[in-house]
Design a protein around this motif. Structure first.
Motif, PDB file in Angstrom:
ATOM      1  N   PRO B 257       0.808  -1.221   0.000  1.00  0.00           N
ATOM      2  CA  PRO B 257       0.000   0.000   0.000  1.00  0.00           C
ATOM      3  C   PRO B 257       0.841   1.271   0.000  1.00  0.00           C
ATOM      4  CG  PRO B 257      -0.822  -1.538   1.620  1.00  0.00           C
ATOM      5  CD  PRO B 257       0.470  -2.089   1.135  1.00  0.00           C
ATOM      6  N   LEU B 258       2.031   1.194   0.587  1.00  0.00           N
ATOM      7  CA  LEU B 258       2.890   2.380   0.666  1.00  0.00           C
ATOM      8  C   LEU B 258       3.037   3.056  -0.692  1.00  0.00           C
ATOM      9  CD1 LEU B 258       5.043   4.267   1.936  1.00  0.00           C
ATOM     10  CD2 LEU B 258       6.702   2.442   1.603  1.00  0.00           C
ATOM     11  N   TRP B 259       3.390   2.282  -1.710  1.00  0.00           N
ATOM     12  CA  TRP B 259       3.673   2.897  -3.020  1.00  0.00           C
ATOM     13  C   TRP B 259       2.404   3.378  -3.697  1.00  0.00           C
ATOM     14  CZ3 TRP B 259       8.286   4.023  -2.348  1.00  0.00           C
ATOM     15  CH2 TRP B 259       9.185   3.131  -1.748  1.00  0.00           C
ATOM     16  N   TYR B 260       1.303   2.686  -3.446  1.00  0.00           N
ATOM     17  CA  TYR B 260       0.042   3.129  -4.045  1.00  0.00           C
ATOM     18  C   TYR B 260      -0.404   4.450  -3.434  1.00  0.00           C
ATOM     19  CZ  TYR B 260      -0.419  -1.092  -6.722  1.00  0.00           C
ATOM     20  OH  TYR B 260      -0.208  -2.073  -7.637  1.00  0.00           O
ATOM     21  N   LYS B 261      -0.350   4.505  -2.109  1.00  0.00           N
ATOM     22  CA  LYS B 261      -0.751   5.745  -1.443  1.00  0.00           C
ATOM     23  C   LYS B 261       0.176   6.880  -1.843  1.00  0.00           C
ATOM     24  CE  LYS B 261      -2.414   3.778   2.905  1.00  0.00           C
ATOM     25  NZ  LYS B 261      -2.059   3.770   4.331  1.00  0.00           N
ATOM     26  N   LEU B 262       1.466   6.574  -1.868  1.00  0.00           N
ATOM     27  CA  LEU B 262       2.437   7.625  -2.153  1.00  0.00           C
ATOM     28  C   LEU B 262       2.249   8.167  -3.572  1.00  0.00           C
ATOM     29  CD1 LEU B 262       4.711   9.064  -0.690  1.00  0.00           C
ATOM     30  CD2 LEU B 262       6.321   7.480  -1.722  1.00  0.00           C
ATOM     31  N   THR B 263       1.961   7.289  -4.509  1.00  0.00           N
ATOM     32  CA  THR B 263       1.740   7.748  -5.879  1.00  0.00           C
ATOM     33  C   THR B 263       0.527   8.669  -5.956  1.00  0.00           C
ATOM     34  OG1 THR B 263       2.652   5.660  -6.668  1.00  0.00           O
ATOM     35  CG2 THR B 263       1.424   6.977  -8.260  1.00  0.00           C
ATOM     36  N   ALA B 264      -0.599   8.221  -5.386  1.00  0.00           N
ATOM     37  CA  ALA B 264      -1.808   9.033  -5.436  1.00  0.00           C
ATOM     38  C   ALA B 264      -1.589  10.361  -4.704  1.00  0.00           C
ATOM     39  CB  ALA B 264      -2.977   8.275  -4.810  1.00  0.00           C
ATOM     40  N   TRP B 265      -0.952  10.278  -3.578  1.00  0.00           N
ATOM     41  CA  TRP B 265      -0.690  11.453  -2.743  1.00  0.00           C
ATOM     42  C   TRP B 265       0.166  12.472  -3.496  1.00  0.00           C
ATOM     43  CZ3 TRP B 265      -1.892  13.937   1.573  1.00  0.00           C
ATOM     44  CH2 TRP B 265      -0.938  14.679   2.258  1.00  0.00           C
ATOM     45  N   THR B 266       1.209  11.995  -4.165  1.00  0.00           N
ATOM     46  CA  THR B 266       2.109  12.906  -4.861  1.00  0.00           C
ATOM     47  C   THR B 266       1.433  13.516  -6.084  1.00  0.00           C
ATOM     48  OG1 THR B 266       3.949  11.547  -4.115  1.00  0.00           O
ATOM     49  CG2 THR B 266       4.418  13.108  -5.863  1.00  0.00           C
ATOM     50  N   ILE B 267       0.685  12.707  -6.832  1.00  0.00           N
ATOM     51  CA  ILE B 267      -0.040  13.267  -7.980  1.00  0.00           C
ATOM     52  C   ILE B 267      -0.994  14.344  -7.491  1.00  0.00           C
ATOM     53  CG2 ILE B 267      -1.772  12.740  -9.746  1.00  0.00           C
ATOM     54  CD1 ILE B 267      -0.456   9.982 -10.022  1.00  0.00           C
ATOM     55  N   SER B 268      -1.678  14.050  -6.399  1.00  0.00           N
ATOM     56  CA  SER B 268      -2.617  15.012  -5.832  1.00  0.00           C
ATOM     57  C   SER B 268      -1.910  16.313  -5.449  1.00  0.00           C
ATOM     58  CB  SER B 268      -3.290  14.372  -4.618  1.00  0.00           C
ATOM     59  OG  SER B 268      -4.166  15.257  -4.001  1.00  0.00           O
ATOM     60  N   ALA B 269      -0.754  16.185  -4.821  1.00  0.00           N
ATOM     61  CA  ALA B 269      -0.013  17.372  -4.383  1.00  0.00           C
ATOM     62  C   ALA B 269       0.450  18.191  -5.586  1.00  0.00           C
ATOM     63  CB  ALA B 269       1.190  16.955  -3.537  1.00  0.00           C
ATOM     64  N   VAL B 270       0.927  17.524  -6.624  1.00  0.00           N
ATOM     65  CA  VAL B 270       1.412  18.240  -7.801  1.00  0.00           C
ATOM     66  C   VAL B 270       0.262  18.984  -8.473  1.00  0.00           C
ATOM     67  CG1 VAL B 270       2.314  17.908 -10.132  1.00  0.00           C
ATOM     68  CG2 VAL B 270       3.417  16.783  -8.199  1.00  0.00           C
ATOM     69  N   LEU B 271      -0.911  18.348  -8.558  1.00  0.00           N
ATOM     70  CA  LEU B 271      -2.068  19.023  -9.147  1.00  0.00           C
ATOM     71  C   LEU B 271      -2.403  20.286  -8.353  1.00  0.00           C
ATOM     72  CD1 LEU B 271      -4.290  15.932 -10.025  1.00  0.00           C
ATOM     73  CD2 LEU B 271      -3.153  17.478 -11.636  1.00  0.00           C
ATOM     74  N   CYS B 272      -2.308  20.192  -7.030  1.00  0.00           N
ATOM     75  CA  CYS B 272      -2.560  21.371  -6.195  1.00  0.00           C
ATOM     76  C   CYS B 272      -1.537  22.462  -6.491  1.00  0.00           C
ATOM     77  CB  CYS B 272      -2.501  21.016  -4.714  1.00  0.00           C
ATOM     78  SG  CYS B 272      -3.901  20.060  -4.179  1.00  0.00           S
ATOM     79  N   GLY B 273      -0.283  22.060  -6.657  1.00  0.00           N
ATOM     80  CA  GLY B 273       0.764  23.034  -6.957  1.00  0.00           C
ATOM     81  C   GLY B 273       0.481  23.764  -8.262  1.00  0.00           C
ATOM     82  N   ILE B 274       0.071  23.014  -9.278  1.00  0.00           N
ATOM     83  CA  ILE B 274      -0.244  23.628 -10.572  1.00  0.00           C
ATOM     84  C   ILE B 274      -1.418  24.593 -10.423  1.00  0.00           C
ATOM     85  CG2 ILE B 274      -1.067  23.142 -12.910  1.00  0.00           C
ATOM     86  CD1 ILE B 274       0.483  20.469 -12.731  1.00  0.00           C
ATOM     87  N   ALA B 275      -2.422  24.164  -9.656  1.00  0.00           N
ATOM     88  CA  ALA B 275      -3.570  25.039  -9.419  1.00  0.00           C
ATOM     89  C   ALA B 275      -3.128  26.333  -8.748  1.00  0.00           C
ATOM     90  CB  ALA B 275      -4.607  24.318  -8.565  1.00  0.00           C
ATOM     91  N   GLY B 276      -2.221  26.206  -7.777  1.00  0.00           N
ATOM     92  CA  GLY B 276      -1.730  27.396  -7.080  1.00  0.00           C
ATOM     93  C   GLY B 276      -1.015  28.343  -8.031  1.00  0.00           C
ATOM     94  N   ALA B 277      -0.238  27.770  -8.959  1.00  0.00           N
ATOM     95  CA  ALA B 277       0.491  28.603  -9.917  1.00  0.00           C
ATOM     96  C   ALA B 277      -0.457  29.350 -10.843  1.00  0.00           C
ATOM     97  CB  ALA B 277       1.443  27.730 -10.730  1.00  0.00           C
ATOM     98  N   LEU B 278      -1.597  28.742 -11.173  1.00  0.00           N
ATOM     99  CA  LEU B 278      -2.579  29.425 -12.019  1.00  0.00           C
ATOM    100  C   LEU B 278      -3.356  30.469 -11.225  1.00  0.00           C
ATOM    101  CD1 LEU B 278      -3.888  26.290 -13.914  1.00  0.00           C
ATOM    102  CD2 LEU B 278      -2.913  28.316 -15.014  1.00  0.00           C
ATOM    103  N   TYR B 279      -3.492  30.207  -9.949  1.00  0.00           N
ATOM    104  CA  TYR B 279      -4.299  31.059  -9.074  1.00  0.00           C
ATOM    105  C   TYR B 279      -3.622  32.409  -8.808  1.00  0.00           C
ATOM    106  CZ  TYR B 279      -6.266  32.316  -4.431  1.00  0.00           C
ATOM    107  OH  TYR B 279      -6.816  32.953  -3.351  1.00  0.00           O
ATOM    108  N   VAL B 280      -2.329  32.347  -8.521  1.00  0.00           N
ATOM    109  CA  VAL B 280      -1.623  33.557  -8.075  1.00  0.00           C
ATOM    110  C   VAL B 280      -1.681  34.707  -9.093  1.00  0.00           C
ATOM    111  CG1 VAL B 280       0.665  34.457  -7.498  1.00  0.00           C
ATOM    112  CG2 VAL B 280      -0.184  32.399  -6.401  1.00  0.00           C
TER     113      VAL B 280
END
Ligand code: ATP
Ligand code: MG
Lengths: 277, 370
Positions: B257-280
Motif C-alpha cells: 500500500p505504501l507505493w500506491y498511497k504515495l503515488t496518489a498522494w504525490t499526484i494530488s499534491a502536484v495538481l494542487c501546486g499547478i492550481a496554485g500557480a494558475l491562481y496567483v
C-alpha cells in the motif's frame, strides 16, 4: 530491438506472458527437505500474556493439516506470525529451507506464495465479485504495472474459471458486500486460488456455511492438497474429520497433541482441555 | 492486444459524463471568453472582468478539489494540509512574477521590494534561475512533489492513518505558514508577493492575459479530471479503493500500500501546486495565509459538499461553496463562517454522498416512478 525491451522480455514481460516479473518464482522456495513451513520456538506476548509460547510446528509440502484448539489457543496469532502481520518476540518461521518469514513484510510474504483467508471474511465489499478476483490474480503487483494493466481475455478466463469453481458464476457483477456470509467465504477462497499460492492458510473457512457448502469446501480442499499445502484452522470437527489426515491441537500457545484425529481425540490431555471448558 | 488510446479515452466517461464535459468546455472555454472579449461593456450579455477573475479563481479551487477527491474519496486519506501544496505552487510561480516586475517596483531596484526593505543586497540562492519562467514552472511541480514524497513516505511507511494523519497534515501546513511568515525566509513575510506586472512581457491586467489564464485554468481542470478519471478506473484505482476499504487484505494479496498511497498522494499534491500557480497571477497576491489550517479544511468541505469519490462532485462543490462565499462576504460578511460550518454539518448528517449523491438519488426515484 532496443536494449531495454530485451531486458524486460528476459524478465518475463514478453508477449503472451502477462508480466510475472518479480513474482512468485516458486522455485525460489527451497523444498529440498520436503518441508514447506517450519516454525521454531515462536513466542508472542501481548502485555505479558503469552498468546504463543515456544510454538514449534512443521508442515510438509503438499500436506493438508488441520489445526484445532479451544478459543484463545493462539491459532489466529500463529497465522499472523506466518504472514508478517505480527512479529514474534522470539523464534523463527521458515518458508522452505531458507526463507525467514520473520524478516519479511506482509506483501513480500504474499508475493512469495503464502495466501491467507481471514477468520472474519474480508472481501472488498464495494468492489464487484469480478474485481475482487481480478485484484487477487497472480500478476505483478507494483504500481507501475497496475497503472497500465488492462482486463484482457486471459484475466477474464482466469476469473471465470475461478467463478465456476466457487459457484458464483452468476454473481460476477454483484457488489461483494451484497453476498451472503457463505458466499463471501467462497469468494475469499476464490481470491486465494487466484493468487496461486504455494501455501494456503485458512482460518475457519466453513463458519457460516450450510452443510452442502461445507461438503463442497471439503472436496475443494482435498483437490488442492498435493500441489498446494494447506493449513486449516477449524472448530467444526465433522469438517476436520472429513479432510484431515493429521491434526495438530493447540492450547495456550503450545502444541498439545498431534496425530490422526482419532488418536488425538482420545488423548487425556486433549479431552481435559475440551471438556474442562 | 492493447486497446488504442483514443478508445480508452472515450471509455473514461459515460454519455452523461461526456455531455457534462462538453457543456463545461462550451461554457468555460468558448462562451465566457467570447462574451468577455467580443462584446462591448454596455451589452447586457457582457461578462465583466470581475466575473472572469472570480470564476478563474474558482476553477483553480476546483482543480484542488478534484486532487483532494483522488486522495480522500478514492484513497480514504483525509489530508487537512493540501493548502500547503497549493501555496507552494503559488509561491514557486510567484517568484517568477516578482522577478518579472523588473525595475518597476517601488524602489526601482533589481531586487524585490521586500528585499530592498530588508536591506538585502542580492537574491538568496534558492531564488536563482527564477527569472526564467520555465525554471519556475519546474519548481511549481518539483517543490510540492518533493514535499509530498518525503512527508508521504515517512507517514505511510509508519502506517499513520485516519485522524492521526489528518492532524499531522494540519501541523505541517501550520508549520509552513509560520516559516513563511518570517521575513528572513525570503518570501516576503506576511505580505507575501503582490503587485505583479507582467508574464512574458504581457501586462497581467490586460484582457487577453486575463482570459488566457482563465482558459488555461479551465483546460487544466479538464485535464485533471481526465487524468484522475483514468487513474481511478485503472487497476491502480481499484487497488487504491481496496486499500481505502480493507488495507490489510490488500497487503496479503501482495500489494504494498505504501507505493500506491504515495503515488496518489504525490499526484494530488502536484495538481494542487499547478492550481496554485494558475491562481496567483489571477488574484494578484500570494501570502502565508493560504497555508492557514482553516484553508485546508475548507478544501475538504468542497469535496464533502460536492460528493466524495465522484470527481465531478468536488468541482460542483468548489463552485457552490465559493460562489456562496463571494455572495456572503458582500451581503453578510459576519455570517460566512457560520454558514460554512452549518453547511458542513448538514452535508455530513444528511448528504453523505454530497450534492451529486442527492441528485443521483432523486433521479433514480423519478425513474422508478415512471
Ligand atoms: N492484538 C492483541 N492484543 C492483545 N491480546 C491479543 C491480541 N491478539 C490476540 N490476543 C490474545 O491472544 C490469545 C490468542 O488469540 P487468537 O486470536 O490467536 O486465538 P484463536 O485460537 O484464534 O481463538 P479463536 O478460536 O477464538 O479464533 C487470546 O487470548 C487473545 O485474547
Ligand atoms: Mg482465531
Amino acid at each position: 530491438m532496443p536494449p531495454w525491451f530485451k531486458k524486460k522480455q528476459q524478465r518475463g514481460f514478453g508477449s503472451g506472458d502477462a508480466g510475472y516479473a518479480r513474482l512468485v518464482d516458486n522455485s525460489a522456495v527451497d523444498l529440498s527437505h520436503g518441508v514447506i513451513l517450519y516454525l521454531e520456538d515462536i513466542t508472542v506476548s501481548f502485555d505479558g500474556f503469552k498468546a504463543l509460547d515456544r510454538l514449534t510446528l512443521s508442515i510438509d509440502d503438499g500436506e493438508l493439516r488441520c489445526i484445532i484448539g479451544p478459543n484463545g489457543a493462539g491459532k489466529t496469532t500463529m497465522m499472523d506470525c506466518i504472514t508478517g502481520k505480527t512479529r514474534p518476540d522470539s523464534g523463527s518461521a521458515y518458508f522452505g529451507q531458507a526463507m525467514d518469514l520473520t524478516r519479511m513484510t506482509e506483501p513480500e510474504i504474499a508475493a512469495m506464495g503464502i495466501g491467507r483467508k481471514f477468520q472474519k471474511p474480508t472481501v472488498f465489499e464495494r468492489h464487484s465479485v469480478f474485481e475482487n478476483l481480478e485484484l487477487a490474480l497472480k500478476r505483478d503487483k507494483r504500481v507501475r504495472y497496475s497503472l497500465v494493466a488492462q482486463v484482457d481475455d486471459e484475466v477474464r478466463d482466469r476469473v471465470s474459471d475461478t467463478l465456476q469453481r466457487i459457484r458464483l458464476e452468476g454473481e460476477a457483477e454483484r457488489m461483494a458486500g451484497l453476498l451472503s456470509h457463505g458466499q463471501k467465504q467462497w469468494l475469499e477462497i476464490g481470491m486465494l486460488l487466484m493468487q496461486e499460492p504455494r501455501l494456503l492458510l485458512l482460518d475457519e473457512p466453513v463458519a457460516g456455511m450450510t452443510d452442502d457448502e461445507t461438503e463442497r469446501t471439503a472436496e475443494l480442499f482435498q483437490s488442492l492438497a498435493g500441489q498446494h499445502s494447506l493449513v486449516v484452522v477449524e472448530h467444526d470437527m465433522a469438517f476436520v474429520a472429513s479432510i484431515a489426515s493429521i491434526v495438530t491441537v493447540l492450547h495456550e500457545g503450545r502444541v498439545l497433541a498431534e496425530g490422526t484425529l482419532d488418536k488425538v481425540q482420545n488423548e487425556p490431555q486433549v479431552i481435559e482441555v475440551y471438556l474442562g471448558r | 492486444m492493447r486497446t488504442p488510446l483514443l478508445f480508452r479515452t472515450l471509455a473514461l466517461f459515460d454519455t452523461t459524463g461526456w455531455i457534462a464535459t462538453g457543456l463545461f468546455v462550451a461554457i468555460m472555454l468558448v462562451l465566457l471568453p467570447l462574451l468577455h472579449l467580443a462584446l462591448p461593456e454596455q451589452s447586457p450579455f457582457y461578462v465583466s472582468s470581475y466575473v472572469i477573475a472570480l470564476l478563474g479563481k474558482i476553477l483553480c479551487y476546483a482543480i484542488v478539489a478534484v486532487a483532494m477527491d483522488l486522495i480522500w474519496g478514492y484513497g480514504g486519506i483525509l489530508s487537512l494540509g493540501h493548502g500547503v501544496f497549493f501555496a507552494l505552487g503559488g509561491y514557486a510561480f510567484g517568484m517568477y512574477l516578482m522577478r518579472a516586475i523588473g525595475h518597476d517596483g517601488v524602489y526601482q531596484s533589481d531586487l524585490a521590494d521586500f528585499m530592498v526593505f530588508l536591506d538585502w543586497k542580492a537574491y538568496p540562492w534558492y531564488w536563482s534561475g527564477t527569472e526564467y519562467i520555465l525554471w519556475s514552472l519546474v519548481l511549481v511541480v518539483a517543490v510540492p512533489a518533493f514535499l509530498a514524497i518525503t512527508f508521504g513516505f515517512f507517514a505511510f511507511r509508519s502506517r499513520i492513518k485516519g485522524v492521526y494523519f489528518s492532524i499531522i497534515t494540519q501541523a505541517m501546513t501550520y508549520a509552513f505558514m509560520l516559516l513563511f511568515f518570517r521575513n528572513e525566509t525570503g518570501f516576503g513575510g506576511n505580505n507575501g508577493f503582490t503587485d505583479f506586472k507582467r508574464i512574458l512581457g504581457i501586462p497581467i491586467t490586460s484582457p487577453g492575459m486575463r482570459v488566457g489564464l482563465f482558459m488555461l485554468s479551465g483546460l487544466t481542470l479538464l485535464m485533471t479530471l481526465l487524468l484522475c478519471r483514468y487513474l481511478v478506473t485503472s487497476k491502480f484505482g481499484r487497488v487504491l479503493t481496496a486499500i481505502r476499504d480493507a488495507e490489510s487484505r490488500v497487503m496479503f494479496l501482495g500489494y504494498n500500500p505504501l507505493w500506491y498511497k504515495l503515488t496518489a498522494w504525490t499526484i494530488s499534491a502536484v495538481l494542487c501546486g499547478i492550481a496554485g500557480a494558475l491562481y496567483v497571477p489571477q488574484v494578484g497576491i500570494i501570502n502565508p495565509s493560504e497555508m492557514s489550517p482553516a484553508n485546508s479544511i475548507e478544501i475538504a468541505i468542497w469535496v464533502a459538499v460536492g460528493g466524495r469519490a465522484t470527481l465531478w462532485g468536488p468541482v460542483l462543490g468548489a463552485f457552490i461553496v465559493n460562489l456562496a462565499k463571494s455572495y456572503f462576504s458582500v451581503a453578510f460578511p459576519d455570517y460566512w463562517l457560520f454558514f460554512l460550518g452549518s453547511l458542513f454539518v448538514v452535508v455530513t448528517l444528511f448528504l453523505p454522498d454530497g450534492v451529486l449523491g442527492l441528485w443521483k438519488r432523486l433521479r433514480s426515484r423519478v425513474r422508478r416512478r415512471t
